[in-house]
Each structure stands twice: as C-alpha cells, then as structure tokens.
Design a protein around this motif. Structure first.
Motif, PDB file in Angstrom:
ATOM      1  N   PRO A 187       0.825  -1.216   0.000  1.00  0.00           N
ATOM      2  CA  PRO A 187       0.000   0.000   0.000  1.00  0.00           C
ATOM      3  C   PRO A 187       0.859   1.266   0.000  1.00  0.00           C
ATOM      4  CG  PRO A 187      -0.691  -1.522   1.728  1.00  0.00           C
ATOM      5  CD  PRO A 187       0.627  -2.006   1.224  1.00  0.00           C
ATOM      6  N   GLN A 188       0.283   2.344  -0.487  1.00  0.00           N
ATOM      7  CA  GLN A 188       0.975   3.625  -0.453  1.00  0.00           C
ATOM      8  C   GLN A 188       0.954   4.230   0.945  1.00  0.00           C
ATOM      9  OE1 GLN A 188      -0.751   6.131  -3.482  1.00  0.00           O
ATOM     10  NE2 GLN A 188       0.580   5.312  -5.073  1.00  0.00           N
ATOM     11  N   LYS A 189      -0.112   3.958   1.685  1.00  0.00           N
ATOM     12  CA  LYS A 189      -0.249   4.541   3.019  1.00  0.00           C
ATOM     13  C   LYS A 189      -0.117   3.445   4.077  1.00  0.00           C
ATOM     14  CE  LYS A 189      -3.047   8.477   1.614  1.00  0.00           C
ATOM     15  NZ  LYS A 189      -4.312   9.226   1.805  1.00  0.00           N
ATOM     16  N   ILE A 190       0.863   3.628   4.958  1.00  0.00           N
ATOM     17  CA  ILE A 190       1.186   2.630   5.977  1.00  0.00           C
ATOM     18  C   ILE A 190       1.302   3.318   7.332  1.00  0.00           C
ATOM     19  CG2 ILE A 190       2.938   0.980   6.749  1.00  0.00           C
ATOM     20  CD1 ILE A 190       3.679   0.581   3.802  1.00  0.00           C
ATOM     21  N   SER A 191       0.740   2.705   8.362  1.00  0.00           N
ATOM     22  CA  SER A 191       0.922   3.174   9.737  1.00  0.00           C
ATOM     23  C   SER A 191       1.965   2.296  10.428  1.00  0.00           C
ATOM     24  CB  SER A 191      -0.399   3.098  10.522  1.00  0.00           C
ATOM     25  OG  SER A 191      -1.365   3.966   9.985  1.00  0.00           O
ATOM     26  N   VAL A 211      -0.018  13.833  11.556  1.00  0.00           N
ATOM     27  CA  VAL A 211       0.204  12.849  10.489  1.00  0.00           C
ATOM     28  C   VAL A 211      -0.811  12.997   9.363  1.00  0.00           C
ATOM     29  CG1 VAL A 211       1.225  11.202  12.090  1.00  0.00           C
ATOM     30  CG2 VAL A 211      -1.209  11.027  11.566  1.00  0.00           C
ATOM     31  N   LEU A 212      -1.887  13.753   9.617  1.00  0.00           N
ATOM     32  CA  LEU A 212      -2.924  13.953   8.604  1.00  0.00           C
ATOM     33  C   LEU A 212      -2.701  15.224   7.789  1.00  0.00           C
ATOM     34  CD1 LEU A 212      -6.009  13.040  10.814  1.00  0.00           C
ATOM     35  CD2 LEU A 212      -4.810  11.562   9.186  1.00  0.00           C
ATOM     36  N   TYR A 247      -4.972   7.622  10.809  1.00  0.00           N
ATOM     37  CA  TYR A 247      -4.326   7.779   9.503  1.00  0.00           C
ATOM     38  C   TYR A 247      -4.953   6.770   8.536  1.00  0.00           C
ATOM     39  CZ  TYR A 247      -0.610   8.234   6.026  1.00  0.00           C
ATOM     40  OH  TYR A 247       0.083   8.462   4.865  1.00  0.00           O
ATOM     41  N   SER A 278      -4.526   4.418   6.509  1.00  0.00           N
ATOM     42  CA  SER A 278      -3.588   3.424   5.985  1.00  0.00           C
ATOM     43  C   SER A 278      -4.311   2.124   5.663  1.00  0.00           C
ATOM     44  CB  SER A 278      -2.489   3.150   7.013  1.00  0.00           C
ATOM     45  OG  SER A 278      -3.063   2.693   8.230  1.00  0.00           O
ATOM     46  N   GLU A 279      -3.711   1.334   4.785  1.00  0.00           N
ATOM     47  CA  GLU A 279      -4.221   0.008   4.472  1.00  0.00           C
ATOM     48  C   GLU A 279      -3.420  -1.084   5.176  1.00  0.00           C
ATOM     49  OE1 GLU A 279      -4.223  -0.383   0.251  1.00  0.00           O
ATOM     50  OE2 GLU A 279      -5.287   1.499  -0.058  1.00  0.00           O
ATOM     51  N   ARG A 318      -8.114  -3.796   9.043  1.00  0.00           N
ATOM     52  CA  ARG A 318      -6.948  -3.518   8.205  1.00  0.00           C
ATOM     53  C   ARG A 318      -5.915  -4.638   8.351  1.00  0.00           C
ATOM     54  NH1 ARG A 318      -5.811   2.920   9.304  1.00  0.00           N
ATOM     55  NH2 ARG A 318      -7.970   3.436   9.873  1.00  0.00           N
TER      56      ARG A 318
END
Length: 230
Positions: A65-69, A90-91, A136, A138-139, A171
């Motif tokens: 994924p592009q978005k990761i936590s 973070v947003l 956030y 994230s996926e 998730r």
C-alpha cells in the motif's frame, strides 16, 4: 477499494556482509493480523522496515500500500504538541478533528486530548500511538513490539483497545514480538523466523483478543517453534 494480499517474492537483504534474508517469499493475507517471531537478529524489524520503505532490498514486493501506519515500541510523540495535535500532525492540512476526537473517545483518551505527552502515563502514550495509526487512512499497520515495555494488566487492556479499533475496518496488520503469549492473544497467523528463513507457520482464525494465560495448541506450537529456533 479492495485490499489485496501482500506478496514478498525472493526478497534478500544484507547488512555489512551479513545476510539477513536470502530469497524470502511470503504471502500476507489482507484484513488479518500476522505475527512475526524469532530470536534476536533473525530479521523481524528488518522485515517491517522493508515493508515501510525505510530500508533497501533485492527482490519484489507486490501490492504494497501507499499509506502505511507504524506503531513502534516507544510511542514517539512530539513533545511540543498536544495529544490531539500529535494525531492531526500525520494527517496534515486535511486533519479531521471530529474523527480524531471520536477515536480518542473510543480509546478512553477524550479527557487527554489537550494534554502534552509529558502529562501522560506510558500506557496512555502508547494508546495515543495506536489511535494515531488508525486515524491515519492506511491500508497496512506495522507494529514493532508495541506492548513489550508494559506490565501484563496494561498490555491486556491495550490489546483490547487495538482489537476494538481493528474490528471496525479490519486492516491488514503485521505484528513483531518475541512473546508467544502476545502472539497467541492477538494474531490470526504466527510466523517464526530464524536465519532469515521461515521455520514455522501457524494459523488460528478464532476471535481476538484471546484470554491471557489460556491453554491453547496454537500457543504451544508457537512456543515450541521459538524454543527450537534459539
């Protein structure tokens, strides 16, 4: 949007002449919590850092994924920002404060929203880091021993907070620990690494979190594999 399984194909990594991974291949099921265990130096944190894009590697990773936590062992809050501001940070400009406050309430932190990190206990600070990871969009959530420094009662409470938030969106999560009890309580799958290879792989789709200290074949298998890998 459909979240696809994550695939590592022939991933290799070497640090200063030491081979951490050689042609590691692994499929991570979406919407599940996968736990990674193993002795010190086996590559647990390196795997998280590769997935987070923090370290280079050879090989292929598909469907990253592009978005990761990322939830670390230490909470890593900015000391000059309040709890609400730490999460909003973070947003960026698109911070939704109503959503932030909703998640803080779910984590029993509403009364701490305007406090600074110095006013929080260790457990409260780690709850903030968990909320930050879920707020956030994230996926994939990566967790590097986030409960290891906590006492048992607080660990159990934080795992419940994590699971309550996880159930809402389910998730994909990858959770590194050295503790078989933590793996039993929180994971749907446990992978044991040693010398950069997968030496054991166990599944358990029962509901989480599971009760602390309960007898379980899943936990017994994890513990035996850990003992054999040391």
């Amino acid at each position: 949007m459909e979240v696809k399984n994550l695939f590592l194909e022939n991933v290799s990594k070497t640090y200063t002449g030491t081979k951490i991974y050689k042609n590691l291949s692994l499929e991570i099921e979406s919407g599940k919590i996968t736990c990674v265990l193993g002795p010190s130096g086996c590559g647990k944190t390196t795997l998280l850092n590769i997935l987070a894009g923090l370290t280079s590697f050879d090989g292929i990773i598909r469907n990253i994924p592009q978005k990761i936590s990322y939830i670390f062992q230490q909470e890593r809050l900015l000391p000059n920002l309040t709890v609400r501001q730490n999460i909003a940070y973070v947003l960026g400009k698109n911070a939704d404060y109503e959503r932030i406050d909703l998640y803080l309430e779910k984590a029993e932190l509403a009364e701490k929203a305007n406090e600074y990190p110095s006013a929080l206990s260790g457990g409260q600070a780690q709850r903030v880091s968990i909320v930050r990871a879920f707020v956030y969009p994230s996926e994939l959530i990566l967790m590097d021993e986030p409960f290891s420094s906590l006492d048992t009662a607080l660990k159990i409470r934080l795992m419940k907070v994590f699971c309550d938030l996880w159930r809402e969106e389910r998730r994909t999560a990858i959770f590194v620990t050295h503790d078989a009890e933590e793996a039993y309580m929180l994971s749907h799958r446990a992978i044991i690494l040693n010398h950069g290879e997968i030496v054991a792989d166990f599944l358990n789709d029962d509901n989480i979190p599971r009760p602390y200290g309960a007898a379980s074949k899943y936990k017994e298998n994890i513990l035996e594999a850990l003992l054999n890998s040391n």
